[in-house]
Design a protein around this motif. Structure first.
Motif, mmCIF file in Angstrom:
data_model
loop_
_atom_site.group_PDB
_atom_site.id
_atom_site.type_symbol
_atom_site.label_atom_id
_atom_site.label_comp_id
_atom_site.label_asym_id
_atom_site.label_seq_id
_atom_site.Cartn_x
_atom_site.Cartn_y
_atom_site.Cartn_z
ATOM 1 N N ARG A 52 23.360 42.540 37.918
ATOM 2 C CA ARG A 52 23.697 41.275 38.618
ATOM 3 C C ARG A 52 25.348 41.084 38.928
ATOM 4 O O ARG A 52 25.551 40.373 39.819
ATOM 5 C CB ARG A 52 23.403 39.968 37.739
ATOM 6 N N VAL A 53 26.142 41.655 38.157
ATOM 7 C CA VAL A 53 27.801 41.497 38.166
ATOM 8 C C VAL A 53 28.254 42.524 39.108
ATOM 9 O O VAL A 53 28.228 43.804 38.942
ATOM 10 C CB VAL A 53 28.144 41.598 36.843
ATOM 11 N N ARG A 54 28.731 42.076 40.230
ATOM 12 C CA ARG A 54 29.413 42.881 41.309
ATOM 13 C C ARG A 54 30.987 43.371 40.790
ATOM 14 O O ARG A 54 31.267 44.371 41.529
ATOM 15 C CB ARG A 54 29.348 42.365 42.778
ATOM 16 N N SER A 55 31.463 42.570 40.015
ATOM 17 C CA SER A 55 32.938 42.530 39.672
ATOM 18 C C SER A 55 33.323 42.106 38.377
ATOM 19 O O SER A 55 32.658 40.832 38.376
ATOM 20 C CB SER A 55 33.878 42.394 41.012
ATOM 21 N N LEU A 56 34.046 42.445 37.755
ATOM 22 C CA LEU A 56 34.478 41.813 36.440
ATOM 23 C C LEU A 56 36.111 41.857 36.231
ATOM 24 O O LEU A 56 36.872 42.774 36.680
ATOM 25 C CB LEU A 56 33.943 42.802 35.322
ATOM 26 N N VAL A 57 36.602 40.453 35.911
ATOM 27 C CA VAL A 57 37.934 40.364 35.724
ATOM 28 C C VAL A 57 38.196 39.864 34.314
ATOM 29 O O VAL A 57 37.784 38.708 34.120
ATOM 30 C CB VAL A 57 38.700 39.408 36.827
ATOM 31 N N LEU A 58 38.974 40.567 33.426
ATOM 32 C CA LEU A 58 39.249 40.287 32.230
ATOM 33 C C LEU A 58 40.768 39.907 32.058
ATOM 34 O O LEU A 58 41.430 40.786 32.234
ATOM 35 C CB LEU A 58 38.781 41.359 31.296
ATOM 36 N N CYS A 59 41.081 38.602 31.751
ATOM 37 C CA CYS A 59 42.538 38.336 31.629
ATOM 38 C C CYS A 59 42.850 38.122 30.254
ATOM 39 O O CYS A 59 42.172 37.083 29.594
ATOM 40 C CB CYS A 59 42.504 37.198 32.652
ATOM 41 N N ALA A 69 28.039 49.580 28.389
ATOM 42 C CA ALA A 69 26.979 49.063 29.070
ATOM 43 C C ALA A 69 27.341 48.510 30.445
ATOM 44 O O ALA A 69 26.624 48.266 31.492
ATOM 45 C CB ALA A 69 26.227 48.074 28.335
ATOM 46 N N ILE A 70 28.645 48.352 30.729
ATOM 47 C CA ILE A 70 29.125 47.515 31.811
ATOM 48 C C ILE A 70 29.389 48.665 32.999
ATOM 49 O O ILE A 70 30.088 49.659 32.683
ATOM 50 C CB ILE A 70 30.548 46.887 31.566
ATOM 51 N N THR A 71 28.905 48.433 34.109
ATOM 52 C CA THR A 71 28.957 49.240 35.307
ATOM 53 C C THR A 71 29.680 48.503 36.424
ATOM 54 O O THR A 71 30.080 49.314 37.516
ATOM 55 C CB THR A 71 27.604 49.525 35.594
ATOM 56 N N ALA A 72 29.978 47.281 36.285
ATOM 57 C CA ALA A 72 30.857 46.656 37.496
ATOM 58 C C ALA A 72 32.296 47.047 37.392
ATOM 59 O O ALA A 72 32.813 47.300 36.227
ATOM 60 C CB ALA A 72 30.951 45.081 37.149
ATOM 61 N N PRO A 73 32.878 47.408 38.670
ATOM 62 C CA PRO A 73 34.146 47.735 38.833
ATOM 63 C C PRO A 73 35.198 46.577 38.103
ATOM 64 O O PRO A 73 34.817 45.367 38.215
ATOM 65 C CB PRO A 73 34.598 47.672 40.211
ATOM 66 N N THR A 74 36.049 47.010 37.106
ATOM 67 C CA THR A 74 36.518 45.946 36.316
ATOM 68 C C THR A 74 38.102 46.233 36.269
ATOM 69 O O THR A 74 38.732 47.082 36.130
ATOM 70 C CB THR A 74 36.099 46.332 34.640
ATOM 71 N N LEU A 75 38.754 44.963 36.190
ATOM 72 C CA LEU A 75 40.361 44.852 36.250
ATOM 73 C C LEU A 75 40.540 44.186 34.788
ATOM 74 O O LEU A 75 39.970 43.126 34.383
ATOM 75 C CB LEU A 75 40.623 44.001 37.239
ATOM 76 N N VAL A 76 41.193 44.821 34.073
ATOM 77 C CA VAL A 76 41.801 44.136 32.715
ATOM 78 C C VAL A 76 43.322 43.922 32.873
ATOM 79 O O VAL A 76 44.161 44.834 33.101
ATOM 80 C CB VAL A 76 41.381 45.299 31.570
ATOM 81 N N ILE A 77 43.578 42.488 32.717
ATOM 82 C CA ILE A 77 44.941 42.287 32.969
ATOM 83 C C ILE A 77 45.255 41.907 31.482
ATOM 84 O O ILE A 77 44.871 41.099 30.599
ATOM 85 C CB ILE A 77 44.920 41.061 33.954
ATOM 86 N N ALA A 78 46.574 42.184 31.386
ATOM 87 C CA ALA A 78 47.390 41.935 29.978
ATOM 88 C C ALA A 78 48.927 41.361 30.123
ATOM 89 O O ALA A 78 49.454 41.932 31.062
ATOM 90 C CB ALA A 78 47.337 43.156 29.069
#
Length: 373
Positions: free
Chosen positions: A108-115, A190-199
């Motif tokens: 269900r998740v098309r994209s992931l942004v982790l800030c 298990a995460i398959t969505a394109p993911t951006l990790v911001i730090a």
């Protein structure tokens, strides 16, 4: 659990769900809102006992919050996406919730942004101590300490620190206890969505090392370190963070379109096997072919899919890529070619690619057609 939320952006646009950090409200995303709502329908929510949300219940976990966010996304996606898919992101605790959502519902998740977040937020002891302090003295008493962790010296983030005044003490404490128990490390794969990790380069709450753990554990994740920023990098360096998120979401939109076409042409079973076999080593390649081959080429309007299948079959025979030929014989059938038309393509290759190449191709195609039809 029902969370207070606000939706901005054009009707029918793809849905983006954003969660705040502990101690802040949905307004913490205000610096990004004008940019993101040009292309996205943005749903921002308040954590329990924060802003407009009802108080938290004892024993609440990050997974409970993920359930609540999935409920919000189901309602929001119904207005903005026929397939019910959405992008999700968050800051700190909101980022942990987004991580849990993406790990539990990868389809269900098309994209992931982790800030400025983590898979595990350190040892549980300090969180439980903070919960006890807040229950006794209230969240607002933490303002001086939190301001020094949220922002680097000299930055005026008073409008964000003031959000603590709208936080229920018991709810803040329950959120602290949820963070104490949170450990998503084993679920990142298990995460398959394109993911951006911001730090934030100067973040004392979730240091860069924790962002590295996230980026290394999520297949294909990208890491962006924001210089001169502490824990609330999206506020302190709003322009840099907004640009990074916008670029990522634009790329993931292409990925989503490519994945849809890839499934339509190759079939769900094949794509599901490919996704399941993706590793940290191969994830970048999978994203590459999904974006560039299946979106930017296969979705171009100049040729229909039947014609593209003919071209692809010919190219695979010419290159001797028989392992790919069987897959694209099946794809050609899905694109509307008949076995006789596939035969005609292979006969054409005998003239222009060579009889030995066509001979091998006929053997592969005959076997594939017999297995498929």
């Amino acid at each position: 659990m029902k969370l207070h939320y606000r939706v901005d952006g054009p009707d029918g646009a793809p849905l983006l769900v954003l969660g705040p950090s502990l101690g802040t409200t949905l307004d913490v995303w205000q610096p990004q809102l004008a940019s993101l709502t040009r292309e996205w329908r943005v749903l921002r929510y308040d954590l329990p006992g924060h802003g407009g949300s009802a108080p938290a219940t004892a024993g609440m976990t990050v997974d409970d919050l993920a359930d609540a966010v999935l409920d919000l996304a189901a309602d929001g996606a119904a207005d903005g996406a026929a397939d019910g898919r959405f992008a999700v992101g968050g800051i700190s605790l909101g980022g942990a919730v987004a991580t849990a959502v993406a790990a539990r519902e990868p389809g269900r998740v098309r994209s992931l942004v982790l800030c400025c977040t983590a898979a595990r937020f350190g040892e549980p002891g300090p969180w439980r101590e903070r919960a006890a302090t807040v229950r006794t003295r209230g969240p607002a008493t933490l303002a001086p300490v939190l301001a020094s962790r949220w922002f680097t010296p000299g930055f005026d983030g008073g409008w964000v620190v003031a959000m603590l005044e709208r936080v229920d003490a018991e709810s803040y404490a329950v959120c602290c206890e949820a963070l104490a128990e949170c450990d998503l490390t084993g679920r990142l794969g298990a995460i398959t969505a394109p993911t951006l990790v911001i730090a934030g380069a100067d973040d004392p709450a979730t240091p860069v090392g924790q962002a590295v753990v996230l980026a290394a554990g999520i297949p294909g994740a990208l890491l962006k370190v924001i210089p001169g920023a502490a824990h609330l990098a999206s506020v302190e360096r709003a322009g840099d963070v907004t640009a990074a998120i916008g670029d990522h979401l634009a790329g993931s939109a292409s990925w989503s379109a490519g994945m849809r076409t890839r499934r339509e042409v190759l079939g769900d079973a094949h794509v599901d096997r490919a996704v399941a076999a993706t590793t940290g080593f191969t994830a970048d390649f999978q994203h590459l072919i999904t974006r560039y081959a299946w979106d930017e080429i296969w979705n171009r309007p100049g040729l229909d899919r039947r014609t593209r299948s003919c071209v692809t079959l010919t190219a695979l025979v010419a290159g001797g890529h028989l392992e790919e030929l069987a897959m694209h014989v099946r794809a050609a059938l899905r694109n509307g070619l008949t076995p006789d038309e596939i035969k005609e393509v292979l006969l054409q290759t005998a003239v222009y690619c060579g009889v030995p190449a066509a001979n091998a191709a006929f053997a592969v195609a005959q076997r594939t057609l017999a297995e498929t039809l």
